[in-house]
Design a protein around this motif. Structure first.
Motif, PDB file in Angstrom:
ATOM      1  N   LEU A 140       1.450  -2.451  -6.706  1.00 34.56           N
ATOM      2  CA  LEU A 140       0.047  -2.648  -7.093  1.00 34.56           C
ATOM      3  C   LEU A 140      -0.046  -3.553  -8.317  1.00 34.56           C
ATOM      4  N   GLU A 141       0.793  -3.300  -9.320  1.00 32.60           N
ATOM      5  CA  GLU A 141       0.753  -4.124 -10.529  1.00 32.60           C
ATOM      6  C   GLU A 141       1.113  -5.578 -10.224  1.00 32.60           C
ATOM      7  N   LYS A 142       2.119  -5.775  -9.394  1.00 30.05           N
ATOM      8  CA  LYS A 142       2.536  -7.139  -9.047  1.00 30.05           C
ATOM      9  C   LYS A 142       1.404  -7.883  -8.334  1.00 30.05           C
ATOM     10  N   ALA A 143       0.739  -7.189  -7.423  1.00 33.58           N
ATOM     11  CA  ALA A 143      -0.322  -7.832  -6.643  1.00 33.58           C
ATOM     12  C   ALA A 143      -1.550  -8.171  -7.491  1.00 33.58           C
ATOM     13  N   LEU A 144      -1.777  -7.385  -8.544  1.00 34.69           N
ATOM     14  CA  LEU A 144      -2.978  -7.582  -9.366  1.00 34.69           C
ATOM     15  C   LEU A 144      -2.714  -8.379 -10.646  1.00 34.69           C
ATOM     16  N   GLY A 145      -1.475  -8.841 -10.847  1.00 28.80           N
ATOM     17  CA  GLY A 145      -1.207  -9.684 -12.011  1.00 28.80           C
ATOM     18  C   GLY A 145      -0.539  -8.997 -13.170  1.00 28.80           C
ATOM     19  N   GLY A 146      -0.011  -7.780 -12.951  1.00 33.23           N
ATOM     20  CA  GLY A 146       0.726  -7.095 -14.008  1.00 33.23           C
ATOM     21  C   GLY A 146       0.012  -5.866 -14.536  1.00 33.23           C
ATOM     22  N   TYR A 175      -1.518   8.615 -10.375  1.00 31.49           N
ATOM     23  CA  TYR A 175      -2.836   8.116 -10.011  1.00 31.49           C
ATOM     24  C   TYR A 175      -3.008   8.069  -8.495  1.00 31.49           C
ATOM     25  N   THR A 176      -4.210   8.419  -8.051  1.00 33.25           N
ATOM     26  CA  THR A 176      -4.438   8.704  -6.635  1.00 33.25           C
ATOM     27  C   THR A 176      -4.198   7.513  -5.725  1.00 33.25           C
ATOM     28  N   GLY A 177      -4.552   6.319  -6.170  1.00 32.34           N
ATOM     29  CA  GLY A 177      -4.355   5.140  -5.318  1.00 32.34           C
ATOM     30  C   GLY A 177      -2.903   4.973  -4.919  1.00 32.34           C
ATOM     31  N   ASN A 178      -2.002   5.238  -5.851  1.00 36.28           N
ATOM     32  CA  ASN A 178      -0.575   5.091  -5.559  1.00 36.28           C
ATOM     33  C   ASN A 178      -0.071   6.207  -4.657  1.00 36.28           C
ATOM     34  N   GLN A 179      -0.667   7.396  -4.783  1.00 34.80           N
ATOM     35  CA  GLN A 179      -0.335   8.497  -3.874  1.00 34.80           C
ATOM     36  C   GLN A 179      -0.815   8.178  -2.448  1.00 34.80           C
ATOM     37  N   ILE A 180      -2.014   7.617  -2.360  1.00 35.84           N
ATOM     38  CA  ILE A 180      -2.526   7.214  -1.048  1.00 35.84           C
ATOM     39  C   ILE A 180      -1.631   6.133  -0.443  1.00 35.84           C
ATOM     40  N   ALA A 181      -1.219   5.172  -1.266  1.00 34.06           N
ATOM     41  CA  ALA A 181      -0.370   4.085  -0.776  1.00 34.06           C
ATOM     42  C   ALA A 181       0.938   4.613  -0.203  1.00 34.06           C
ATOM     43  N   LYS A 182       1.505   5.626  -0.836  1.00 30.75           N
ATOM     44  CA  LYS A 182       2.755   6.215  -0.339  1.00 30.75           C
ATOM     45  C   LYS A 182       2.545   6.817   1.056  1.00 30.75           C
ATOM     46  N   ASN A 194      -6.723   4.206 -10.131  1.00 30.50           N
ATOM     47  CA  ASN A 194      -6.301   2.803 -10.026  1.00 30.50           C
ATOM     48  C   ASN A 194      -6.986   2.091  -8.866  1.00 30.50           C
ATOM     49  N   LEU A 195      -8.182   2.540  -8.499  1.00 32.08           N
ATOM     50  CA  LEU A 195      -8.908   1.954  -7.366  1.00 32.08           C
ATOM     51  C   LEU A 195     -10.316   1.493  -7.728  1.00 32.08           C
ATOM     52  N   MET A 196     -10.852   1.976  -8.850  1.00 28.81           N
ATOM     53  CA  MET A 196     -12.244   1.701  -9.196  1.00 28.81           C
ATOM     54  C   MET A 196     -12.340   0.632 -10.280  1.00 28.81           C
ATOM     55  N   ALA A 219      -3.317  -6.499 -16.548  1.00 27.50           N
ATOM     56  CA  ALA A 219      -4.400  -6.957 -15.675  1.00 27.50           C
ATOM     57  C   ALA A 219      -4.981  -5.789 -14.879  1.00 27.50           C
ATOM     58  N   LEU A 220      -4.108  -4.893 -14.409  1.00 25.03           N
ATOM     59  CA  LEU A 220      -4.590  -3.721 -13.676  1.00 25.03           C
ATOM     60  C   LEU A 220      -5.371  -2.796 -14.600  1.00 25.03           C
ATOM     61  N   ALA A 221      -4.888  -2.639 -15.844  1.00 21.33           N
ATOM     62  CA  ALA A 221      -5.607  -1.807 -16.808  1.00 21.33           C
ATOM     63  C   ALA A 221      -6.987  -2.392 -17.113  1.00 21.33           C
ATOM     64  N   ASP A 222      -7.065  -3.708 -17.263  1.00 15.48           N
ATOM     65  CA  ASP A 222      -8.352  -4.351 -17.516  1.00 15.48           C
ATOM     66  C   ASP A 222      -9.336  -4.089 -16.376  1.00 15.48           C
ATOM     67  N   LEU A 223      -8.820  -4.027 -15.175  1.00 12.39           N
ATOM     68  CA  LEU A 223      -9.666  -3.836 -13.991  1.00 12.39           C
ATOM     69  C   LEU A 223     -10.036  -2.376 -13.773  1.00 12.39           C
ATOM     70  N   THR A 224      -9.027  -1.473 -13.841  1.00 10.38           N
ATOM     71  CA  THR A 224      -9.235  -0.078 -13.412  1.00 10.38           C
ATOM     72  C   THR A 224      -9.207   0.933 -14.552  1.00 10.38           C
ATOM     73  N   GLY A 225      -8.900   0.495 -15.774  1.00 12.72           N
ATOM     74  CA  GLY A 225      -8.862   1.415 -16.907  1.00 12.72           C
ATOM     75  C   GLY A 225      -7.479   1.912 -17.260  1.00 12.72           C
ATOM     76  N   ALA A 226      -6.484   1.613 -16.430  1.00 12.02           N
ATOM     77  CA  ALA A 226      -5.115   2.073 -16.711  1.00 12.02           C
ATOM     78  C   ALA A 226      -4.129   1.230 -15.926  1.00 12.02           C
ATOM     79  N   LYS A 227      -2.918   1.125 -16.458  1.00 12.28           N
ATOM     80  CA  LYS A 227      -1.847   0.543 -15.673  1.00 12.28           C
ATOM     81  C   LYS A 227      -1.550   1.479 -14.506  1.00 12.28           C
ATOM     82  N   ALA A 228      -0.653   1.100 -13.623  1.00 10.41           N
ATOM     83  CA  ALA A 228      -0.332   1.948 -12.469  1.00 10.41           C
ATOM     84  C   ALA A 228       0.517   3.139 -12.919  1.00 10.41           C
ATOM     85  N   PHE A 229      -0.031   4.324 -12.774  1.00 11.71           N
ATOM     86  CA  PHE A 229       0.707   5.552 -13.061  1.00 11.71           C
ATOM     87  C   PHE A 229       1.060   6.237 -11.746  1.00 11.71           C
ATOM     88  N   GLU A 230       2.241   6.850 -11.710  1.00 16.27           N
ATOM     89  CA  GLU A 230       2.691   7.516 -10.478  1.00 16.27           C
ATOM     90  C   GLU A 230       1.712   8.584 -10.017  1.00 16.27           C
TER      91      GLU A 230
END
Length: 537
Positions: A149-155, A171-178, A220-222, A158-169
């Motif tokens: 997710l971080e790679k796709a969004l620019g690091g 966080y629900t979006g990453n659980q859904i992705a798994k 990490n989705l909103m 960049a993800l924190a600027d967009l969603t409020g946080a870097k990618a945390f294990e």
């Protein structure tokens, strides 16, 4: 709605990691009932430890979804036997452990909408989950998905600027992705994905409930500023169908509808009882502490937590930012520090023979500012930032291996609270004349600690013994939503005078500039250590 002569109550729930709790408040916000059901002891058939199952890999951590369902009937039965009159409840709301997720199977909505009062919820919903074990916030099995997710969004930034946080294990979006990547059949058979909070609302509503913007921030989705799902994040984590599975995002005061007839017929709720959208446990705790603009909530416990009310956030890779649950145009931030009371106790044992009285006496032997000495004590790997070890610096920033006992005692307190201050400022919090600190938790009874906080933050410190602030916040939010939410009345007006904060310490203004300088030094020194250890800052 209840007539003016009828006692009116509001109900708050908390679906937490180890238990489900409920709290009833009256129209004056006085607590009149508290009840809980603990998973490990009250539902031993699920064989949880601490409310969860830990897989053999030690990183996959889940809870049986049906256990949470079964608990709700047990809780309401216990409350009814305890004399709670559900017919007086005008509205209810609740919270859930953040980041956890629930996967409703295709066709589950039909079952939810036709619940029969002569059977339990668990009996009727036992086959309604496409993924029977819900990932919870303790799960850390999604590192691969986080990096994707971080790679796709620019690091991370960049993800924190967009969603409020870097990618945390967690966080629900990453659980859904798994699940999307490793269990496509289960994912495709999912009609709706709920957070633990919105799942609780679904049960009471008898329908799929929306996700509120505050708890939705922890996925990490909103888009944190627009408060809508970000299409790129959705596509990366769950493909083209994820937005439909998630449903809409709504403000945290939204009245989502009347209570299901199941609860009217089985427990005696009024059919006029309204369900207010549920939120996450941390946002609900902010509401329960009645935190408002300019206030900082500091919880002093095994881990220390700092709650911030922000108007203009500055996302970074250390803290997390959510949409504010009680003023939806603003934000809240949460900072967690692993090295809290156990670290303070370690210095007490080493320098003060295990005595807090002697610890306080040693503290008084050194001047405020500790003659420029600064200490950083990370006995375990810290979260904010991710560094470890004990680091001591003299006034000219020379690293030394030890301090005297008195200097060590002051250094651990000033170092910890300089850390809390600098990371709050890093996220966009600005100290000002209206700033006040609300201190809770075990260590908040120690007046010398509170004086250090007051001096470091240049702000008065108030204390309050808030028990179950999460449940209390949910009950307050039930009343706020019932009254019409932000569009009709401010949350501040609803909870005005509800809690009696006591002034515990006032800042010494003669040391304000000195601590401002120390905060800048602390920030630079911590950045230096983070760089040496290869950690983000």
């Amino acid at each position: 709605m209840s007539s003016p002569k009828t006692k009116r109550t509001f109900l708050g729930f908390d679906f937490s990691t180890q238990q489900v709790k409920a709290m009833v408040i009256d129209d004056t916000l006085k607590v009149i009932n508290e009840t809980h059901i603990k998973f490990d002891t009250d539902l031993p058939e699920f064989r949880t430890r601490g409310g969860v199952h830990v897989a053999e890999d030690n990183v996959t951590i889940t809870a049986p979804t049906i256990m949470w369902v079964k608990t709700l009937d047990l809780l309401l039965e216990k409350m009814k036997k305890g004399g709670v009159d559900f017919s007086t409840v005008a509205a209810l709301s609740g919270s859930g452990q953040q980041h956890g997720s629930v996967y409703w199977k295709m066709g589950a909505r039909q079952v939810l909408s036709t619940l029969q009062p002569n059977q339990t919820l668990a009996e009727q919903l036992k086959d309604c989950f496409s993924i029977p074990d819900s990932p919870v916030w303790m799960d850390s099995s999604t590192t691969e998905q986080c990096r994707q997710l971080e790679k796709a969004l620019g690091g991370p930034q960049a993800l924190a600027d967009l969603t409020g946080a870097k990618a945390f294990e967690r966080y629900t979006g990453n659980q859904i992705a798994k699940i999307y990547q490793t269990n496509r059949e289960g994912y495709d058979n999912t009609e709706r994905i709920s957070l633990v909070s919105s799942f609780g609302a679904c049960l009471f509503l008898g329908d799929y409930a929306p996700i509120d913007s505050s708890d939705g921030s922890g996925m990490n989705l909103m888009n944190i500023r627009k408060r809508v799902w970000d299409p790129d994040c959705l596509k990366i984590c769950g493909g083209e169908t994820l937005e439909k599975k998630l449903g809409q995002i709504v403000p945290s005061h939204t009245n989502v509808g009347p209570i299901s007839s199941y609860f009217v017929d089985r427990y005696g709720f009024s059919p006029d009882c309204r369900v207010i959208v549920f939120t996450g446990d941390n946002p609900a705790s902010l509401a329960g502490m009645t935190l408002n603009q300019g206030a900082v909530g500091v919880t002093l416990g095994t881990s220390d937590c700092v709650f911030l009310w922000l108007v203009e956030p500055k996302p970074n890779t250390q803290g997390v930012i959510f949409s504010n649950p009680v003023q939806t145009s603003n934000y809240m931030a949460l900072l967690c520090f692993k090295n809290g009371s156990l670290t303070r106790e370690g210095i007490r044992d080493k320098c003060a023979d295990g005595s807090w009285e002697k610890f306080d006496q040693l503290l008084e032997l050194t001047p405020k500012g500790n003659n420029g000495n600064i200490g950083m004590y990370f006995d375990v790997q810290e979260i904010t930032p991710s560094i470890s070890g004990v680091h001591r610096f003299t006034a000219d920033n020379q690293k030394v291996s030890s301090f005297s006992d008195a200097v060590e005692v002051r250094a651990v307190l000033e170092g910890q609270f300089l850390s809390r201050r600098t990371h709050a400022e890093n996220l966009g919090f600005a100290l000002g004349p209206s700033t006040k600190i609300l201190a809770t938790g075990g260590a908040s009874v120690n007046k010398p600690f509170l004086q250090v906080i007051a001096d470091v933050f240049a702000s008065p410190v108030y204390t309050l013994d808030v028990a179950n602030s999460t449940c209390l916040g949910a009950a307050y939010m039930a009343k706020h939503g019932w009254l019409g939410g932000d569009k009709v009345v401010s949350f501040d007006e609803v909870v005005k005078g509800a809690l009696d904060y006591v002034l515990a310490a006032e800042p010494d203004t003669s040391v304000t500039e000195m601590y401002n300088t120390m905060a800048d030094r602390y920030r630079r020194l911590e950045q230096q250590i983070a760089k040496e250890q290869g950690a983000d800052y």
